[in-house]
Write a protein that holds these residues in place. Structure first.
Motif, PDB file in Angstrom:
ATOM      1  N   GLY A 228       0.811  -1.211   0.000  1.00 49.84           N
ATOM      2  CA  GLY A 228       0.000   0.000   0.000  1.00 49.84           C
ATOM      3  C   GLY A 228       0.843   1.258   0.000  1.00 49.84           C
ATOM      4  O   GLY A 228       0.555   2.222  -0.724  1.00 49.84           O
ATOM      5  N   PHE A 229       1.888   1.272   0.804  1.00 50.02           N
ATOM      6  CA  PHE A 229       2.772   2.437   0.878  1.00 50.02           C
ATOM      7  C   PHE A 229       3.411   2.716  -0.473  1.00 50.02           C
ATOM      8  O   PHE A 229       3.411   3.858  -0.953  1.00 50.02           O
ATOM      9  CB  PHE A 229       3.846   2.201   1.947  1.00 50.02           C
ATOM     10  CG  PHE A 229       4.850   3.305   2.062  1.00 50.02           C
ATOM     11  CD1 PHE A 229       4.559   4.459   2.767  1.00 50.02           C
ATOM     12  CD2 PHE A 229       6.089   3.192   1.456  1.00 50.02           C
ATOM     13  CE1 PHE A 229       5.484   5.481   2.869  1.00 50.02           C
ATOM     14  CE2 PHE A 229       7.024   4.213   1.547  1.00 50.02           C
ATOM     15  CZ  PHE A 229       6.717   5.360   2.260  1.00 50.02           C
ATOM     16  N   TRP A 230       3.978   1.674  -1.108  1.00 51.17           N
ATOM     17  CA  TRP A 230       4.680   1.898  -2.365  1.00 51.17           C
ATOM     18  C   TRP A 230       3.737   2.142  -3.529  1.00 51.17           C
ATOM     19  O   TRP A 230       4.075   2.865  -4.469  1.00 51.17           O
ATOM     20  CB  TRP A 230       5.660   0.756  -2.644  1.00 51.17           C
ATOM     21  CG  TRP A 230       6.877   0.960  -1.807  1.00 51.17           C
ATOM     22  CD1 TRP A 230       7.180   0.343  -0.635  1.00 51.17           C
ATOM     23  CD2 TRP A 230       7.921   1.908  -2.043  1.00 51.17           C
ATOM     24  NE1 TRP A 230       8.354   0.841  -0.124  1.00 51.17           N
ATOM     25  CE2 TRP A 230       8.834   1.791  -0.972  1.00 51.17           C
ATOM     26  CE3 TRP A 230       8.182   2.830  -3.042  1.00 51.17           C
ATOM     27  CZ2 TRP A 230       9.980   2.575  -0.887  1.00 51.17           C
ATOM     28  CZ3 TRP A 230       9.327   3.604  -2.958  1.00 51.17           C
ATOM     29  CH2 TRP A 230      10.207   3.472  -1.886  1.00 51.17           C
ATOM     30  N   LEU A 231       2.537   1.567  -3.484  1.00 49.28           N
ATOM     31  CA  LEU A 231       1.554   1.907  -4.524  1.00 49.28           C
ATOM     32  C   LEU A 231       1.167   3.381  -4.421  1.00 49.28           C
ATOM     33  O   LEU A 231       1.005   4.061  -5.431  1.00 49.28           O
ATOM     34  CB  LEU A 231       0.323   1.005  -4.401  1.00 49.28           C
ATOM     35  CG  LEU A 231       0.513  -0.426  -4.878  1.00 49.28           C
ATOM     36  CD1 LEU A 231      -0.719  -1.250  -4.557  1.00 49.28           C
ATOM     37  CD2 LEU A 231       0.828  -0.467  -6.363  1.00 49.28           C
ATOM     38  N   PHE A 232       1.041   3.867  -3.187  1.00 46.60           N
ATOM     39  CA  PHE A 232       0.755   5.278  -2.978  1.00 46.60           C
ATOM     40  C   PHE A 232       1.905   6.147  -3.500  1.00 46.60           C
ATOM     41  O   PHE A 232       1.684   7.140  -4.201  1.00 46.60           O
ATOM     42  CB  PHE A 232       0.513   5.554  -1.497  1.00 46.60           C
ATOM     43  CG  PHE A 232       0.315   7.003  -1.172  1.00 46.60           C
ATOM     44  CD1 PHE A 232      -0.880   7.641  -1.458  1.00 46.60           C
ATOM     45  CD2 PHE A 232       1.343   7.737  -0.583  1.00 46.60           C
ATOM     46  CE1 PHE A 232      -1.058   8.991  -1.170  1.00 46.60           C
ATOM     47  CE2 PHE A 232       1.193   9.076  -0.304  1.00 46.60           C
ATOM     48  CZ  PHE A 232      -0.020   9.708  -0.586  1.00 46.60           C
ATOM     49  N   ILE A 233       3.139   5.768  -3.157  1.00 49.06           N
ATOM     50  CA  ILE A 233       4.325   6.534  -3.605  1.00 49.06           C
ATOM     51  C   ILE A 233       4.414   6.550  -5.127  1.00 49.06           C
ATOM     52  O   ILE A 233       4.629   7.602  -5.739  1.00 49.06           O
ATOM     53  CB  ILE A 233       5.614   5.952  -2.981  1.00 49.06           C
ATOM     54  CG1 ILE A 233       5.638   6.139  -1.473  1.00 49.06           C
ATOM     55  CG2 ILE A 233       6.865   6.551  -3.626  1.00 49.06           C
ATOM     56  CD1 ILE A 233       5.694   7.572  -1.019  1.00 49.06           C
ATOM     57  N   PHE A 234       4.242   5.361  -5.756  1.00 49.36           N
ATOM     58  CA  PHE A 234       4.349   5.302  -7.211  1.00 49.36           C
ATOM     59  C   PHE A 234       3.191   6.038  -7.891  1.00 49.36           C
ATOM     60  O   PHE A 234       3.357   6.583  -8.978  1.00 49.36           O
ATOM     61  CB  PHE A 234       4.420   3.853  -7.694  1.00 49.36           C
ATOM     62  CG  PHE A 234       5.722   3.168  -7.346  1.00 49.36           C
ATOM     63  CD1 PHE A 234       6.921   3.835  -7.371  1.00 49.36           C
ATOM     64  CD2 PHE A 234       5.730   1.839  -6.988  1.00 49.36           C
ATOM     65  CE1 PHE A 234       8.110   3.223  -7.060  1.00 49.36           C
ATOM     66  CE2 PHE A 234       6.911   1.191  -6.666  1.00 49.36           C
ATOM     67  CZ  PHE A 234       8.114   1.881  -6.704  1.00 49.36           C
ATOM     68  N   SER A 235       2.009   6.049  -7.268  1.00 45.81           N
ATOM     69  CA  SER A 235       0.866   6.751  -7.858  1.00 45.81           C
ATOM     70  C   SER A 235       1.085   8.265  -7.842  1.00 45.81           C
ATOM     71  O   SER A 235       0.533   8.983  -8.674  1.00 45.81           O
ATOM     72  CB  SER A 235      -0.426   6.387  -7.140  1.00 45.81           C
ATOM     73  OG  SER A 235      -0.476   6.995  -5.867  1.00 45.81           O
ATOM     74  N   LYS A 236       1.861   8.754  -6.880  1.00 47.07           N
ATOM     75  CA  LYS A 236       2.152  10.191  -6.795  1.00 47.07           C
ATOM     76  C   LYS A 236       3.337  10.582  -7.662  1.00 47.07           C
ATOM     77  O   LYS A 236       3.664  11.748  -7.765  1.00 47.07           O
ATOM     78  CB  LYS A 236       2.449  10.590  -5.339  1.00 47.07           C
ATOM     79  CG  LYS A 236       1.272  10.389  -4.401  1.00 47.07           C
ATOM     80  CD  LYS A 236       0.130  11.296  -4.775  1.00 47.07           C
ATOM     81  CE  LYS A 236      -1.019  11.107  -3.825  1.00 47.07           C
ATOM     82  NZ  LYS A 236      -2.193  11.840  -4.236  1.00 47.07           N
ATOM     83  N   GLY A 237       4.010   9.569  -8.241  1.00 46.10           N
ATOM     84  CA  GLY A 237       5.153   9.853  -9.120  1.00 46.10           C
ATOM     85  C   GLY A 237       6.413  10.254  -8.383  1.00 46.10           C
ATOM     86  O   GLY A 237       7.260  10.931  -8.939  1.00 46.10           O
ATOM     87  N   LEU A 238       6.520   9.848  -7.137  1.00 48.19           N
ATOM     88  CA  LEU A 238       7.708  10.208  -6.362  1.00 48.19           C
ATOM     89  C   LEU A 238       8.830   9.221  -6.585  1.00 48.19           C
ATOM     90  O   LEU A 238       8.678   8.103  -6.886  1.00 48.19           O
ATOM     91  CB  LEU A 238       7.370  10.271  -4.872  1.00 48.19           C
ATOM     92  CG  LEU A 238       6.264  11.262  -4.501  1.00 48.19           C
ATOM     93  CD1 LEU A 238       5.912  11.135  -3.032  1.00 48.19           C
ATOM     94  CD2 LEU A 238       6.712  12.671  -4.807  1.00 48.19           C
TER      95      LEU A 238
END
Length: 131
Positions: free
Chosen positions: A121-131
């Protein structure tokens, strides 16, 4: 003098039945060691690159942005969540709660699954924000 074979044998891994509680405890140790060794080395590299200058820091960011760097960061994220969840479980066990067989097995299983879910969940959130 004792007769050969009459002395008790020391327990070995083959004598224990593997279960979620044993796996949870071993994962807690692995995660703690990973955080202590890999996390500390990564922190020292980051601080050194930060203090050295723009070129060194750009190299650090390039390495952490590559796929092997992301694997290391995802592994460290899993280690943080795993160590935290099993640490909370151990804290609860230290209060004397959760020793019933069903409860102990359930919470040990939760501490094996929850870090994977939280990391994803954390990394899906990070990748979705393009960070």
């Amino acid at each position: 003098m004792a007769k050969p074979g009459s002395r008790p044998i020391s327990p070995h891994l083959s004598h224990y039945k593997w279960g979620p509680a044993m796996a949870s405890s071993i994962m807690h140790r692995i995660a703690g060691d990973g955080l202590a060794i890999v996390g500390t080395l990564l922190l020292l590299w980051w601080l050194g690159a930060l203090a050295t200058g723009e070129d060194a820091y750009a190299l650090f960011l390039t390495c952490m942005g590559s796929w092997p760097g992301k694997v290391v960061l995802i592994g460290l994220t899993w280690a943080v969540f795993s160590h935290a969840t099993t640490g909370i479980r151990h804290l609860v066990l230290d209060t004397g709660a959760g020793f019933e067989l069903k409860a102990n097995r359930m919470w040990a299983t939760v501490t094996l699954i929850l870090p994977v879910v939280l990391t994803a969940g954390f990394w899906l959130f990070i990748f979705s924000k393009g960070l």
